[in-house]
Design an enzyme around this catalytic site. Sequence first.
Site, mmCIF file in Angstrom:
data_model
loop_
_atom_site.group_PDB
_atom_site.id
_atom_site.type_symbol
_atom_site.label_atom_id
_atom_site.label_comp_id
_atom_site.label_asym_id
_atom_site.label_seq_id
_atom_site.Cartn_x
_atom_site.Cartn_y
_atom_site.Cartn_z
ATOM 1 N N ASP A 1 -5.453 -10.074 -7.915
ATOM 2 C CA ASP A 1 -5.776 -9.261 -8.957
ATOM 3 C C ASP A 1 -4.524 -8.310 -9.923
ATOM 4 O O ASP A 1 -4.262 -8.681 -10.919
ATOM 5 C CB ASP A 1 -6.778 -8.045 -8.692
ATOM 6 C CG ASP A 1 -6.499 -7.315 -7.571
ATOM 7 O OD1 ASP A 1 -5.435 -7.706 -6.716
ATOM 8 O OD2 ASP A 1 -6.903 -6.461 -7.066
ATOM 9 N N GLU B 1 -12.210 0.868 -10.319
ATOM 10 C CA GLU B 1 -11.808 -0.299 -11.365
ATOM 11 C C GLU B 1 -12.813 -0.249 -12.553
ATOM 12 O O GLU B 1 -12.107 -0.392 -13.824
ATOM 13 C CB GLU B 1 -11.949 -1.719 -10.755
ATOM 14 C CG GLU B 1 -10.686 -2.116 -10.037
ATOM 15 C CD GLU B 1 -10.909 -1.457 -8.476
ATOM 16 O OE1 GLU B 1 -9.876 -1.245 -7.758
ATOM 17 O OE2 GLU B 1 -11.977 -1.134 -8.348
ATOM 18 N N ARG C 1 0.579 3.753 -3.171
ATOM 19 C CA ARG C 1 0.059 4.997 -2.935
ATOM 20 C C ARG C 1 1.128 6.151 -2.912
ATOM 21 O O ARG C 1 0.890 7.313 -3.252
ATOM 22 C CB ARG C 1 -0.699 4.992 -1.826
ATOM 23 C CG ARG C 1 -1.646 4.014 -1.862
ATOM 24 C CD ARG C 1 -2.982 3.975 -0.606
ATOM 25 N NE ARG C 1 -3.708 2.725 -0.815
ATOM 26 C CZ ARG C 1 -5.341 2.751 -0.246
ATOM 27 N NH1 ARG C 1 -5.574 3.890 0.059
ATOM 28 N NH2 ARG C 1 -5.526 1.513 -0.257
ATOM 29 N N GLU D 1 0.989 -1.253 0.031
ATOM 30 C CA GLU D 1 -0.062 -0.065 -0.052
ATOM 31 C C GLU D 1 0.822 1.244 -0.118
ATOM 32 O O GLU D 1 0.315 2.288 -0.582
ATOM 33 C CB GLU D 1 -1.028 0.078 1.039
ATOM 34 C CG GLU D 1 -1.793 -1.338 1.468
ATOM 35 C CD GLU D 1 -3.078 -1.128 0.052
ATOM 36 O OE1 GLU D 1 -3.007 0.005 -0.714
ATOM 37 O OE2 GLU D 1 -3.874 -1.797 0.129
#
Length: 523
Positions: free
Chosen positions: A287, A422, A158, A154
């Site tokens: 994913d 998404e 980010r 993360e």
Amino acid sequence: MLPPSRRDFVSLTVSESGSYTNSKQWRRQSCWRKWKRLSRLQRSLILFTLMLLLVCGIATSPTLIRHWRGEIRLEAVREAFRHAWKGYKNFAWGHDELKPISKSYGEWFGLGLTLIDALDTMWILGLKEEFAEARQWVAKELSFDKNVDVNLFESTIRILGGLLSTYHLTGDSLFLEKAKDIGSRLMPAFSTASKIPYSDVNIGKGTAHSPQWTSDSTVAEVTSIQLEFRDLSRLTGDPKYKLAVMEVMKRVHKLNGKQDGLVPMFINTNNGLFTHQGIYTLGARADSYYEYLLKQWIQGNKTEKELLDDYLQAVEGVKKNLLKKSTPSSLTFVGELSHGHFSPKMDHLVCFLPGTLALGAHYGLPADHMELAKQLIETCYQMYAQMETGLSPEIAYFNTHEGSTQDVDVKIADRHNLLRPETVESLFYLYRFTKDKKYQQWGWEILQNFNKYTRVPTGGYTSINNVCDPASPIPRDKMESFFLGETLKYFYLLFSDDPNLISLDKYVFNTEAHPLPIWPQAE
């Protein structure tokens, strides 16, 4: 003295010229006097009629209509961003996440996550004032010298990704220096015997560890940090960042436990082997592994054949094992496989896939990838359109039995919407490559529903608990940083008709929507 004939000619010319000038003046004066004699109502009616004719003329121009519609939509995104930023600035400035209902904030890492995630969005949207105040905070307040545990994945996508992207877009060395700082502090995560990184790093102490409850990392997390660390090596000239993340890819490439290119969700940091084998999904925990196979190949100027091979094999694995059609509308969806048993469960996270497939087709991969992308984006749109609020749930289950009356079922625990990007992301790719206006229209519908059900009057947007109940969507009191970092950015890019606004031939987006440059040659 002039001859008579010459004198007559000159006299006649002057006379006619003066007569014509006087006649024009008289007509102007006469028209003005007539206009002044009209009543105010008559003059208003004439002006209204002229304006109506002008507007009707403009309205019949398809080019002008498209231009106006586009500008209205772009401004709507800018306004949505300003509204979200207002809430963040007033109630959560310098903190990780806004809680818009309670007018407070939440902390995850204590590093101004929303502000950093939003930097390049503000630059792309042209919000100069907001960008300037955010830059000032980064310059004066942002420090990574803190005794705090952060999640490697993360914080990479980010924070590191956001700083690198903003540096590339602005050329401002402040952001590169901050990126170097956080990048170097994350490196202890790779100090494992297996070379598979730990999930958590203490950026102040320089230590790293797995979560308390497991020695596993998720496959998506360890294979979706490569774009950022590769870019950091390129900018600094220090190969250690790229070497660390590419070693992970090499080891995952060789591992047993895949099924037709599909990977399990977990990998052990002690021995470097897959765990929880037999479960395959394109949703949470796996994913972005597939996304980054393609995007690393693109970032490296299409020279790393091993990455491309793994991606192509995985797409074939999806088609062979995970694709089904729903009933009654025959929507193509991506399910999950658990020890040979198929589940018609599809996370909203899977809606990254249409955009990724379209991007691959743009770079010369098989044309049927684009056809599959078009089928899947229709499904992702229907995950919104078939809900009572017009907003997608976090997870949908597709009906496959004959006699079903609706395509999508949603369990009570899955009815929340987290303002995820998404579907909008994939709409952007599909529109950029096809120019089919329906993708913009679908995105416009979704934005309007975000405004209707998630916008908080005092500033900010909130995730909600129930997309199936327009009367009571139940706000969760949280605005994820990715709403500003990804969702609104992709809306803006979707509504723009400028192919040079973050050209997909020059930039590749990381999984947090931060654009990084494609290398001019293999490096």
